[in-house]
Write an enzyme that holds these catalytic residues in place. Structure first.
Site, PDB file in Angstrom:
ATOM      1  N   HIS A 110       9.804   7.874  10.107  1.00 37.41           N
ATOM      2  CA  HIS A 110      11.232   7.952  10.448  1.00 37.41           C
ATOM      3  C   HIS A 110      11.673   9.402  10.626  1.00 37.41           C
ATOM      4  O   HIS A 110      12.468   9.719  11.509  1.00 37.41           O
ATOM      5  CB  HIS A 110      12.076   7.293   9.355  1.00 37.41           C
ATOM      6  CG  HIS A 110      11.966   5.797   9.316  1.00 37.41           C
ATOM      7  ND1 HIS A 110      12.155   5.018  10.440  1.00 37.41           N
ATOM      8  CD2 HIS A 110      11.695   4.944   8.299  1.00 37.41           C
ATOM      9  CE1 HIS A 110      11.997   3.745  10.101  1.00 37.41           C
ATOM     10  NE2 HIS A 110      11.711   3.678   8.820  1.00 37.41           N
ATOM     11  N   HIS A 136       4.898   5.466   6.565  1.00 38.64           N
ATOM     12  CA  HIS A 136       5.924   4.768   7.342  1.00 38.64           C
ATOM     13  C   HIS A 136       7.259   5.509   7.247  1.00 38.64           C
ATOM     14  O   HIS A 136       7.893   5.788   8.284  1.00 38.64           O
ATOM     15  CB  HIS A 136       6.076   3.329   6.835  1.00 38.64           C
ATOM     16  CG  HIS A 136       7.256   2.600   7.388  1.00 38.64           C
ATOM     17  ND1 HIS A 136       7.168   1.752   8.469  1.00 38.64           N
ATOM     18  CD2 HIS A 136       8.567   2.602   7.015  1.00 38.64           C
ATOM     19  CE1 HIS A 136       8.372   1.269   8.748  1.00 38.64           C
ATOM     20  NE2 HIS A 136       9.237   1.759   7.871  1.00 38.64           N
ATOM     21  N   GLU A 137       7.693   5.816   6.024  1.00 39.21           N
ATOM     22  CA  GLU A 137       8.979   6.493   5.863  1.00 39.21           C
ATOM     23  C   GLU A 137       8.950   7.874   6.524  1.00 39.21           C
ATOM     24  O   GLU A 137       9.937   8.325   7.110  1.00 39.21           O
ATOM     25  CB  GLU A 137       9.350   6.612   4.386  1.00 39.21           C
ATOM     26  CG  GLU A 137       9.501   5.285   3.660  1.00 39.21           C
ATOM     27  CD  GLU A 137      10.486   4.329   4.321  1.00 39.21           C
ATOM     28  OE1 GLU A 137      11.367   4.794   5.054  1.00 39.21           O
ATOM     29  OE2 GLU A 137      10.365   3.115   4.113  1.00 39.21           O
ATOM     30  N   ASP A 195       0.846  -1.191   0.000  1.00 39.22           N
ATOM     31  CA  ASP A 195       0.000   0.000   0.000  1.00 39.22           C
ATOM     32  C   ASP A 195       0.886   1.247   0.000  1.00 39.22           C
ATOM     33  O   ASP A 195       1.656   1.479   0.940  1.00 39.22           O
ATOM     34  CB  ASP A 195      -0.909  -0.001   1.237  1.00 39.22           C
ATOM     35  CG  ASP A 195      -1.883   1.170   1.206  1.00 39.22           C
ATOM     36  OD1 ASP A 195      -2.974   1.018   0.647  1.00 39.22           O
ATOM     37  OD2 ASP A 195      -1.520   2.248   1.733  1.00 39.22           O
ATOM     38  N   ASP A 200      12.216   1.451  12.960  1.00 39.28           N
ATOM     39  CA  ASP A 200      11.512   0.295  12.410  1.00 39.28           C
ATOM     40  C   ASP A 200      11.171  -0.698  13.516  1.00 39.28           C
ATOM     41  O   ASP A 200      11.883  -0.828  14.512  1.00 39.28           O
ATOM     42  CB  ASP A 200      12.392  -0.412  11.374  1.00 39.28           C
ATOM     43  CG  ASP A 200      12.427   0.345  10.056  1.00 39.28           C
ATOM     44  OD1 ASP A 200      11.356   0.750   9.569  1.00 39.28           O
ATOM     45  OD2 ASP A 200      13.540   0.529   9.523  1.00 39.28           O
TER      46      ASP A 200
HETATM   47 ZN   LIG Z   1      11.303   1.872   7.999  1.00 35.14          ZN
END
Ligand SMILES: [Zn+2]
Length: 229
Positions: A172, A168-169, A161, A178
């Site tokens: 960071h 998600h990135e 997705d 992670d």
């Molecule tokens: Zn990651």
């Protein structure tokens, strides 16, 4: 755990071209001297701190990237001490294929946390998004000298997705590491739960952690304002 290393290996040459082009533009956009050194680290990943969507990227880059973003934010706070809110600016002009996904990721985070906000800019931001093909998939990376970027991999964003990958990135950037062994309702479990996981939102623990980090981040920024003044 899913890996794209073997699947996307043949794309390496394209990736190098894309990365070299992207980093060259990054230099112009961000006004840094990073491209040459960043490009030279391609064959020696240990020197390139990165956190990926799957477990193929280096895993120690999150703090370095977060510190780089904090440093950038603090510098702006010092220049404009009246700023109260911590806003992190991003430039997405070098990831045109992912314009909507990046915008969605920013909206998701902005609706999920209160101590930091993401805002698009066409100028030099605190970090930038790039796109291309990379055997490691998508990742967030820093050269360790105040410059960070998010790389979005074409193949990975077709299998997983795409908004979840972008969110998600971006997690960071906001300081989250992670946690591939986590469940789908964790954004930072990334590709761990597999392509069927389409959750795009951080869970309550992740939201609380980002708010905590940026409460401290604001304190750090203000401390630098104090030093500067
Ligand atoms: Zn990651």
């Amino acid at each position: 755990m899913a890996s794209f290393r073997s699947n996307t290996g043949p794309r390496r040459s394209r990736r190098l071209v894309a990365l070299a082009l992207g980093l060259g533009l990054a230099s112009a956009a961000l006004g840094t001297a990073s491209p040459a050194s960043a490009d030279s680290t391609t064959e020696t990943p240990a020197r390139t701190a990165a956190s990926g969507y799957v477990g193929t990227a280096e895993k120690d880059g999150t703090k370095a990237f977060f510190d780089a973003v904090l440093k950038s934010v603090a510098k702006r706070q010092a220049e404009q001490p009246s700023l109260k809110a911590v806003t992190v600016y991003y430039n997405a002009s070098q990831a045109p294929s992912f314009r909507s996904q990046i915008s969605s990721a920013a909206s998701i985070w902005n609706s999920s946390v209160s101590n930091v906000k993401l805002q698009a800019t066409s100028g030099s931001g605190d970090f930038a998004y790039y796109e291309g093909s990379d055997p490691r998939g998508s990742y967030a990376s820093t050269d360790g000298h105040g410059s960070g970027y998010i790389f979005l991999d074409y193949a990975q964003n077709q299998q997983y997705d795409s908004v979840r990958v972008a969110a998600h990135e971006t997690g960071h950037v906001l300081g989250l590491p992670d946690h591939y062994s986590g469940p789908c309702n964790e954004l930072m479990s990334g590709g761990g739960p597999g392509p069927s996981c389409t959750n795009r939102y951080p869970n309550s623990t992740e939201r609380a952690r980002v708010n905590q980090l940026w409460a401290n981040g604001l304190a750090k920024a203000l401390a630098q304002v104090g030093k500067a003044g």
